[in-house]
Design an enzyme around this catalytic site. Structure first.
Site, mmCIF file in Angstrom:
data_model
loop_
_atom_site.group_PDB
_atom_site.id
_atom_site.type_symbol
_atom_site.label_atom_id
_atom_site.label_comp_id
_atom_site.label_asym_id
_atom_site.label_seq_id
_atom_site.Cartn_x
_atom_site.Cartn_y
_atom_site.Cartn_z
ATOM 1 N N GLU A 1 -11.146 2.326 30.474
ATOM 2 C CA GLU A 1 -10.588 3.359 29.603
ATOM 3 C C GLU A 1 -10.068 4.544 30.413
ATOM 4 O O GLU A 1 -9.074 5.180 30.031
ATOM 5 C CB GLU A 1 -11.642 3.819 28.596
ATOM 6 C CG GLU A 1 -12.205 2.712 27.707
ATOM 7 C CD GLU A 1 -11.133 1.929 26.976
ATOM 8 O OE1 GLU A 1 -10.051 2.497 26.692
ATOM 9 O OE2 GLU A 1 -11.358 0.738 26.691
ATOM 10 N N HIS B 1 -5.613 13.065 -3.088
ATOM 11 C CA HIS B 1 -6.871 12.316 -3.097
ATOM 12 C C HIS B 1 -8.082 13.202 -2.838
ATOM 13 O O HIS B 1 -9.218 12.778 -3.092
ATOM 14 C CB HIS B 1 -6.816 11.200 -2.058
ATOM 15 C CG HIS B 1 -5.830 10.126 -2.383
ATOM 16 N ND1 HIS B 1 -5.867 9.417 -3.563
ATOM 17 C CD2 HIS B 1 -4.760 9.629 -1.690
ATOM 18 C CE1 HIS B 1 -4.876 8.544 -3.593
ATOM 19 N NE2 HIS B 1 -4.194 8.654 -2.470
ATOM 20 N N GLY C 1 0.770 -1.233 0.000
ATOM 21 C CA GLY C 1 0.000 0.000 0.000
ATOM 22 C C GLY C 1 0.797 1.276 0.000
ATOM 23 O O GLY C 1 0.213 2.361 0.102
ATOM 24 N N GLY D 1 2.738 2.430 -2.475
ATOM 25 C CA GLY D 1 2.836 3.081 -3.775
ATOM 26 C C GLY D 1 3.808 2.482 -4.758
ATOM 27 O O GLY D 1 4.196 3.162 -5.719
#
Length: 620
Positions: free
Chosen positions: A428, A348, A209, A211
């Site tokens: 959390e 993009h 991924g 390029g």
């Protein structure tokens, strides 16, 4: 024959083909049922009686054999070597007048019989020839049966991919290397006058991924020379020798169009180490690799062809493939840095109605570790979320929600029980508070107890910069942050009521502790040694191929050190949370009420309690 074969241009059921098949089936059935009954040998009296009764209408005399053909198509035979029997039958046939007599000299019936028997064979031959012509015709997908040794590479001459180097961002070094190759092909005199030789092969290496294929497409778009594109897996087929034949055919075509570029994607499909694995060395894949080695730099190598290849597994490639003269240059296409991510996002976002409030710098900060494909997916997910909400523009909140969806998964519609919600909130809150108490931790972007994907809650970090190296104290603080959730459950609900929610946290913490010892040499007891298990064998299963390069006594020391690191940080975190229980309770209560908290809200709670206690910072 499936629809897929028609779609791919295979053998089509034309009317002529149907007619041939129908005729062939008719004559085969006629041959089986009309001539399938064997002749019956009978006596003379029976033969004469059949003639009188009209059961035999044709008498065929050939040499010493007399054959009568009945009205039902069955044959009756009399074997004789006397002329008297023939005379009796001929006399009887003349008396009856309804019986035809065929002698050996009358061959019309014989020819008709031969013709009827030969038609099925003739039709079968015609059918096979017709099918061969259909399969080997231009554009027919079935032609592969005759052209399987031909290369499947796509040739781009005039219509190249509409991608240029302007469409590539985040890989400036790799782009520069390939621009040099393109420039050599366009202006060879500039390099030749200095005695420079362009690399015969360029290997693009990097994670998925990032390029590599995009760079190859950009090279094809920029180059003013023919461009061949093929996948490594397309060389190898079931038949032995096909792969090597396809490599030969590919380079033969390339020589005709030289100078040119040949791009082989996923070259590890044919370029793996030779002689490895359980199957020995003489297999189809290795023959293909041998032919590729010869074509790239063999006795008859040609310098007008530049081979461009891509892989994310350079460790398994054969050394002969990587030597100078074949792949002279290795270009690493790694994950983009912040500036690279920013440029990729801008590329993009072209042509999309992105709102002016969208801060690309913030998105670049959030997406540390994202590849180019991940960033493209992020922008697309944001656009889909905006469309789902019937917006005309893509807002910043769409990008933030898309980021959480990509990282954690979609929101779950189910609601947590109050008990589970409380446990998740404290879990959390424990993570978040410990991250604030330790000195080395990334800033917190969001704390949530809204279930997403497999997580019931999460604390999302926002790294301030791209990190390459981490110190020992930073890794220990990271382990402490991972243990914060489990420790918070124990502090609040007791040891007997801890839950399974810390599975992933414990796994990551243990993995970090083990790497500190066996990979990074951060243990005083083990020392600065690399003790990772070797996994060099790429064709065997992992369980078979692994072997330890240390003794059993060292393995026990490693296990003891891992436990020591984890337990030291566990006690450290427990002490932090017990001393700051009031902070833990308020953070958890806020999460129960609001479900989502930002870092600013978390800081406000901490500052409020610091003011109440008169201290400058929480207790550590």
């Amino acid at each position: 024959m499936s629809r897929k074969s028609y779609k791919n241009g295979g053998l089509k059921p034309t009317p002529i083909l149907w007619m041939l098949l129908a005729a062939m089936m008719f004559f085969l059935i006629w041959a089986m049922w009309g001539q399938g009954i064997p002749p019956k040998t009978i006596y003379l009296n029976e033969f004469l009686q059949y003639m009188e009764d009209g059961k035999i209408t044709v008498v065929k005399i050939s040499g010493d054999t007399i054959t009568g053909i009945g009205t039902d198509g069955r044959e009756y035979v009399i074997d004789t070597d006397t002329e008297a029997v023939k005379d009796i039958i001929l006399k009887k046939a003349l008396e009856l007048k309804d019986v035809n007599v065929i002698t050996a000299k009358d061959t019309s019936y014989l020819y008709w019989n031969i013709f009827l028997n030969f038609i099925p064979t003739l039709l079968f031959i015609v059918l096979i020839i017709f099918m061969f012509k259909q399969m080997s015709g231009a554009g027919g997908g079935g032609g592969q049966a005759f052209t399987f040794a031909k290369s499947k590479a796509k040739l781009f001459l005039d219509k190249r991919p509409p991608v240029t180097f302007d469409d590539v961002a985040g890989a400036d070094e790799a782009k520069q290397e390939l621009m040099e190759v393109v420039d050599f092909l366009k202006n060879p005199a500039k390099y030749k006058k200095l005695g420079a030789r362009i690399p015969k092969g360029v290997l693009l290496v990097g994670p998925p991924g990032c390029g590599k294929t995009l760079l190859a497409r950009a090279t094809a778009g920029e180059a003013g020379v023919p461009f061949f594109s093929v996948s490594g897996s397309e060389f190898v087929e079931l038949f032995v020798g096909v792969g090597a034949a396809r490599v030969r055919d590919l380079f033969q075509q390339a020589r005709k169009h030289a100078p040119c570029i040949v791009f082989i994607d996923e070259i590890d499909a044919v370029g793996r180490h030779r002689g490895a694995g359980l199957g020995g060395g003489h297999d189809e894949r290795e023959q293909t690799l041998n032919q590729l080695l010869v074509e790239m730099d063999g006795f008859d190598s040609y310098s007008g062809i530049i081979v461009l290849a891509a892989t994310n597994r350079p460790d398994i490639l054969d050394p002969a493939l990587l030597r100078p003269g074949r792949f002279d240059r290795r270009v690493v296409v790694d994950y983009p840095d912040k500036e690279g991510r920013k440029k990729i996002l801008q590329i993009h976002m072209r042509g999309k109605p992105v709102d002016s409030t969208v801060d690309v710098d913030v998105l670049a900060d959030m997406t540390v570790g994202f590849s180019g494909a991940d960033l493209e997916n992020l922008v697309n997910e944001a656009a889909l979320l905006a469309a789902r909400k019937n917006r005309d523009t893509i807002l910043m909140e769409d990008f933030e929600e898309a980021f959480e969806k990509v990282i954690l998964g979609p929101k779950k519609s189910r609601k947590l029980r109050e008990e589970d919600k409380k446990i998740t909130a404290y879990h959390e809150a424990g993570h978040a508070l410990v991250k604030k108490l330790v000195k080395h931790s990334d800033p917190i972007h969001k704390i949530s107890i809204v279930p997403r994907g497999m997580a019931l809650g999460y604390v999302m970090d926002k790294p301030s910069s791209d990190r390459v190296n981490y110190s020992k104290v930073e890794i220990l603080d990271k382990i402490a942050g991972l243990l914060g959730g489990r420790v918070a459950e124990e502090v609040v609900f007791g040891h007997d009521n801890i839950t399974t929610g810390a599975e992933n946290d414990l796994q990551r913490a243990t993995d970090l502790a083990r790497k500190m010892i066996v990979e990074w040499g951060m243990s005083d007891i083990i020392g600065p040694m690399f003790l990772e298990e070797k996994k060099n064998e790429v064709f065997l299963g992992r369980e078979i191929a692994r072997y330890k390069n240390y003794s059993e006594s060292t393995a026990k020391l490693i296990d003891a050190e891992v436990k020591r690191i984890i337990m030291e940080q566990y006690r450290r975190v427990k002490n932090m949370l017990e001393m700051n229980r009031h902070l833990l309770d308020e953070i958890a209560q806020t999460l129960i009420e609001k479900e989502v908290m930002t870092e600013e809200e978390l800081d406000n709670i901490i500052k409020k309690h610091m003011g109440e206690n008169g201290s400058d910072e929480p207790q550590q």
